[in-house]
Scaffold this motif. Structure first.
Motif, PDB file in Angstrom:
ATOM      1  N   LYS A 180      17.671 -15.785 -19.280  1.00  0.00           N
ATOM      2  CA  LYS A 180      17.754 -14.481 -18.620  1.00  0.00           C
ATOM      3  C   LYS A 180      17.220 -14.558 -17.201  1.00  0.00           C
ATOM      4  N   GLU A 181      16.118 -15.295 -17.003  1.00  0.00           N
ATOM      5  CA  GLU A 181      15.540 -15.415 -15.668  1.00  0.00           C
ATOM      6  C   GLU A 181      16.510 -16.122 -14.726  1.00  0.00           C
ATOM      7  N   LYS A 188      19.171 -13.761 -13.562  1.00  0.00           N
ATOM      8  CA  LYS A 188      18.651 -12.792 -12.604  1.00  0.00           C
ATOM      9  C   LYS A 188      18.541 -13.416 -11.222  1.00  0.00           C
ATOM     10  N   LYS A 189      18.139 -14.698 -11.144  1.00  0.00           N
ATOM     11  CA  LYS A 189      18.010 -15.360  -9.846  1.00  0.00           C
ATOM     12  C   LYS A 189      19.373 -15.551  -9.194  1.00  0.00           C
ATOM     13  N   GLY A 215      22.254 -13.896 -10.038  1.00  0.00           N
ATOM     14  CA  GLY A 215      22.968 -12.620  -9.929  1.00  0.00           C
ATOM     15  C   GLY A 215      22.339 -11.724  -8.880  1.00  0.00           C
ATOM     16  N   SER A 216      22.810 -10.513  -8.832  1.00  0.00           N
ATOM     17  CA  SER A 216      22.326  -9.558  -7.848  1.00  0.00           C
ATOM     18  C   SER A 216      22.149  -8.201  -8.516  1.00  0.00           C
ATOM     19  N   LYS A 217      21.170  -7.459  -8.044  1.00  0.00           N
ATOM     20  CA  LYS A 217      20.969  -6.105  -8.552  1.00  0.00           C
ATOM     21  C   LYS A 217      21.961  -5.130  -7.931  1.00  0.00           C
ATOM     22  N   CYS A 218      22.561  -5.540  -6.828  1.00  0.00           N
ATOM     23  CA  CYS A 218      23.507  -4.686  -6.127  1.00  0.00           C
ATOM     24  C   CYS A 218      24.775  -4.511  -6.964  1.00  0.00           C
ATOM     25  N   GLU A 219      25.257  -3.284  -7.061  1.00  0.00           N
ATOM     26  CA  GLU A 219      26.439  -3.000  -7.880  1.00  0.00           C
ATOM     27  C   GLU A 219      27.643  -2.537  -7.072  1.00  0.00           C
ATOM     28  N   CYS A 231      27.399  -6.605  -0.031  1.00  0.00           N
ATOM     29  CA  CYS A 231      26.752  -5.459  -0.668  1.00  0.00           C
ATOM     30  C   CYS A 231      25.410  -5.277   0.016  1.00  0.00           C
ATOM     31  N   GLU A 280      23.375  -8.304   1.347  1.00  0.00           N
ATOM     32  CA  GLU A 280      23.758  -9.534   0.665  1.00  0.00           C
ATOM     33  C   GLU A 280      25.222  -9.879   0.939  1.00  0.00           C
TER      34      GLU A 280
END
Length: 142
Positions: free
Chosen positions: A26-27, A30-31, A33-37, A60, A63
């Motif tokens: 999962k970590e 997360k590194k 990927g991006s939180k931006c949608e 985005c 980014e």
């Protein structure tokens, strides 16, 4: 009794190790990927010529990313590779223009591409009737 406690301890160690491995996966995502949608993607730009392998840039907020993509070499360049259409059958041949026409309705727009809802394509009328009559004449001479 000692066998039971040993087995219980072994099971607890396996469960803890599995949970830790799941956290690491999962970590990593997360590194990468991006939180931006709200990604905005540009068109697929081929590496050479006007088709084949290439890349598409996305932005985005602050980014940016590049994704690999491919434009088929037999694709209708006028519509773009990101616009997919469902086409009707070809219409009849126009005696005035010598062309057939058909329309396509937008089925899917990939990567938020700007696509026309309906497109029209034309192609020259085929001369299959003439070639069949020539073939029949050729067979009669043998």
């Amino acid at each position: 009794m000692q066998v039971r406690s040993l087995l219980l301890l072994l099971v607890l160690i396996l469960v803890a190790a599995t949970a830790e491995a799941g956290k690491n996966k999962k970590e990593k995502t997360k590194k990468d990927g991006s939180k931006c949608e709200d990604w905005r993607w540009g068109p697929c730009v081929p590496n050479s010529k006007d088709c084949g392998l290439g890349y598409r840039e996305g932005t985005c907020k602050d980014e940016s990313k590049k994704l690999k993509c491919k434009i088929p070499c037999n694709w209708k360049k006028k519509f773009g590779a990101d616009c997919k259409y469902k086409f009707e059958s070809w219409g009849g041949c126009s005696a005035q223009t010598g062309l057939k026409t058909r329309s396509g309705i937008l089925k899917k727009a990939l990567y938020n591409a700007q696509c026309e809802e309906t497109v029209y394509v034309t192609k020259p009328c085929s001369s299959k009737i003439k070639s069949k009559s020539k073939a029949k004449k050729g067979k009669g001479k043998d």
